[in-house]
Design a protein around this motif. Structure first.
Motif, PDB file in Angstrom:
ATOM      1  N   ASN A   1       0.817  -1.201   0.000  1.00 37.23           N
ATOM      2  CA  ASN A   1       0.000   0.000   0.000  1.00 37.23           C
ATOM      3  C   ASN A   1       0.862   1.268   0.000  1.00 37.23           C
ATOM      4  O   ASN A   1       0.347   2.368   0.145  1.00 37.23           O
ATOM      5  CB  ASN A   1      -1.010  -0.010   1.160  1.00 37.23           C
ATOM      6  CG  ASN A   1      -0.364  -0.179   2.515  1.00 37.23           C
ATOM      7  OD1 ASN A   1       0.857  -0.216   2.648  1.00 37.23           O
ATOM      8  ND2 ASN A   1      -1.194  -0.307   3.536  1.00 37.23           N
TER       9      ASN A   1
ATOM     10  N   THR B   1       1.695  -6.573   3.237  1.00 32.21           N
ATOM     11  CA  THR B   1       0.314  -6.317   2.848  1.00 32.21           C
ATOM     12  C   THR B   1       0.003  -6.990   1.509  1.00 32.21           C
ATOM     13  O   THR B   1      -0.648  -6.416   0.638  1.00 32.21           O
ATOM     14  CB  THR B   1      -0.005  -4.802   2.796  1.00 32.21           C
ATOM     15  OG1 THR B   1       0.625  -4.135   3.888  1.00 32.21           O
ATOM     16  CG2 THR B   1      -1.510  -4.573   2.902  1.00 32.21           C
TER      17      THR B   1
ATOM     18  N   LEU C   1      -2.045  -9.338  -0.579  1.00 31.26           N
ATOM     19  CA  LEU C   1      -3.412  -9.831  -0.437  1.00 31.26           C
ATOM     20  C   LEU C   1      -3.854 -10.776  -1.549  1.00 31.26           C
ATOM     21  O   LEU C   1      -4.850 -11.478  -1.388  1.00 31.26           O
ATOM     22  CB  LEU C   1      -4.386  -8.645  -0.396  1.00 31.26           C
ATOM     23  CG  LEU C   1      -4.166  -7.658   0.744  1.00 31.26           C
ATOM     24  CD1 LEU C   1      -5.069  -6.446   0.566  1.00 31.26           C
ATOM     25  CD2 LEU C   1      -4.405  -8.330   2.081  1.00 31.26           C
ATOM     26  N   ARG C   2      -3.149 -10.775  -2.687  1.00 26.46           N
ATOM     27  CA  ARG C   2      -3.591 -11.568  -3.848  1.00 26.46           C
ATOM     28  C   ARG C   2      -2.432 -12.373  -4.430  1.00 26.46           C
ATOM     29  O   ARG C   2      -1.291 -11.913  -4.430  1.00 26.46           O
ATOM     30  CB  ARG C   2      -4.138 -10.638  -4.930  1.00 26.46           C
ATOM     31  CG  ARG C   2      -5.356  -9.857  -4.515  1.00 26.46           C
ATOM     32  CD  ARG C   2      -5.860  -8.939  -5.631  1.00 26.46           C
ATOM     33  NE  ARG C   2      -4.846  -7.985  -6.074  1.00 26.46           N
ATOM     34  CZ  ARG C   2      -4.662  -6.772  -5.551  1.00 26.46           C
ATOM     35  NH1 ARG C   2      -5.429  -6.362  -4.570  1.00 26.46           N
ATOM     36  NH2 ARG C   2      -3.730  -5.974  -6.015  1.00 26.46           N
TER      37      ARG C   2
ATOM     38  N   ASP D   1      -0.229 -10.470  -6.717  1.00 22.14           N
ATOM     39  CA  ASP D   1       0.789  -9.632  -6.066  1.00 22.14           C
ATOM     40  C   ASP D   1       2.084 -10.412  -5.872  1.00 22.14           C
ATOM     41  O   ASP D   1       3.178  -9.854  -5.984  1.00 22.14           O
ATOM     42  CB  ASP D   1       0.300  -9.138  -4.703  1.00 22.14           C
ATOM     43  CG  ASP D   1      -0.855  -8.166  -4.781  1.00 22.14           C
ATOM     44  OD1 ASP D   1      -1.036  -7.513  -5.835  1.00 22.14           O
ATOM     45  OD2 ASP D   1      -1.585  -8.056  -3.772  1.00 22.14           O
TER      46      ASP D   1
ATOM     47  N   SER E   1       1.852 -11.353   4.562  1.00 26.05           N
ATOM     48  CA  SER E   1       0.406 -11.152   4.402  1.00 26.05           C
ATOM     49  C   SER E   1      -0.191 -10.789   5.750  1.00 26.05           C
ATOM     50  O   SER E   1       0.231 -11.315   6.771  1.00 26.05           O
ATOM     51  CB  SER E   1      -0.260 -12.434   3.909  1.00 26.05           C
ATOM     52  OG  SER E   1       0.372 -12.916   2.761  1.00 26.05           O
TER      53      SER E   1
ATOM     54  N   ASN F   1      -2.993 -11.708   6.734  1.00 24.82           N
ATOM     55  CA  ASN F   1      -3.978 -12.734   7.066  1.00 24.82           C
ATOM     56  C   ASN F   1      -3.472 -14.092   6.589  1.00 24.82           C
ATOM     57  O   ASN F   1      -2.392 -14.195   6.017  1.00 24.82           O
ATOM     58  CB  ASN F   1      -5.323 -12.407   6.418  1.00 24.82           C
ATOM     59  CG  ASN F   1      -5.209 -12.294   4.909  1.00 24.82           C
ATOM     60  OD1 ASN F   1      -4.135 -12.403   4.327  1.00 24.82           O
ATOM     61  ND2 ASN F   1      -6.326 -12.056   4.258  1.00 24.82           N
TER      62      ASN F   1
ATOM     63  N   ASP G   1      -4.153 -16.547   4.016  1.00 27.60           N
ATOM     64  CA  ASP G   1      -4.828 -16.795   2.744  1.00 27.60           C
ATOM     65  C   ASP G   1      -4.118 -17.942   2.038  1.00 27.60           C
ATOM     66  O   ASP G   1      -2.999 -17.769   1.541  1.00 27.60           O
ATOM     67  CB  ASP G   1      -4.797 -15.536   1.883  1.00 27.60           C
ATOM     68  CG  ASP G   1      -5.571 -15.696   0.587  1.00 27.60           C
ATOM     69  OD1 ASP G   1      -5.622 -16.820   0.042  1.00 27.60           O
ATOM     70  OD2 ASP G   1      -6.108 -14.685   0.107  1.00 27.60           O
TER      71      ASP G   1
END
Length: 164
Positions: free
Chosen positions: A90, A115, A117-118, A121, A135, A137, A139
């Motif tokens: 970000n 950060t 998230l995908r 990325d 990350s 989280n 995932d």
């Protein structure tokens, strides 16, 4: 502009005097493998990560850094003994900053992204030369993409339940 960081900051944080803080790979004692591609297989990436973490168990998070600042800040951190640098995605033009750091810092320094998230990325991090993927989280798709790319995955969890 010139950035100044007090010498031995990382050493002091680890409870060592600057004279005690020596790590293989710092300064002129670089690892023998200078080419990033030599770290392309997972066991070699893990060895590089473990070495950097043992050398200085601090991850410098360059939140909000811009590409024009990245190399000077990264060099100051390395001068202080930091061996792991993360640019959160970000941040402005984060992939450019990761690329600048990965290409401009010594080979013993681990550069990566936060950060994340995908899975897409993860591909961009790898293309920029990063090897660490952090990350916020747990995932499974991001972790799978990270491990498939031969990179280090550090998912963020606060409880055992979040890890499952």
């Amino acid at each position: 502009s010139s950035h100044s960081v007090p010498g031995g900051v990382a050493a002091l944080l680890m409870g060592l005097s600057p004279s005690q803080a020596t790590c293989t790979g710092r300064g002129d004692n670089k690892p023998q493998e200078d080419d990033f591609l030599s770290y392309a297989t997972l066991p070699q990436v893990e060895t590089r990560w473990n070495s950097a973490l043992k050398c200085c168990p601090i991850v410098a998070i360059l939140r909000g850094i811009e590409p024009t600042q990245a190399l000077a800040v990264g060099q100051a951190l390395v001068q202080a003994g930091v061996t792991i640098v993360e640019v959160p995605l970000n941040s402005p033009n984060a992939f450019a900053s990761i690329k600048i750091l990965a290409e401009g810092l010594p080979d013993h320094v681990v550069v990566g992204a936060g950060t994340v998230l995908r899975p897409s990325d993860v591909t961009e991090v790898a293309n920029a030369g990063g090897i660490l993927v952090v990350s916020p989280n747990m995932d499974p798709e991001v972790i799978h993409a990270t491990r498939s790319a031969g990179l280090i995955s550090m998912p963020g969890v606060a409880t055992p339940t979040e890890a499952l």
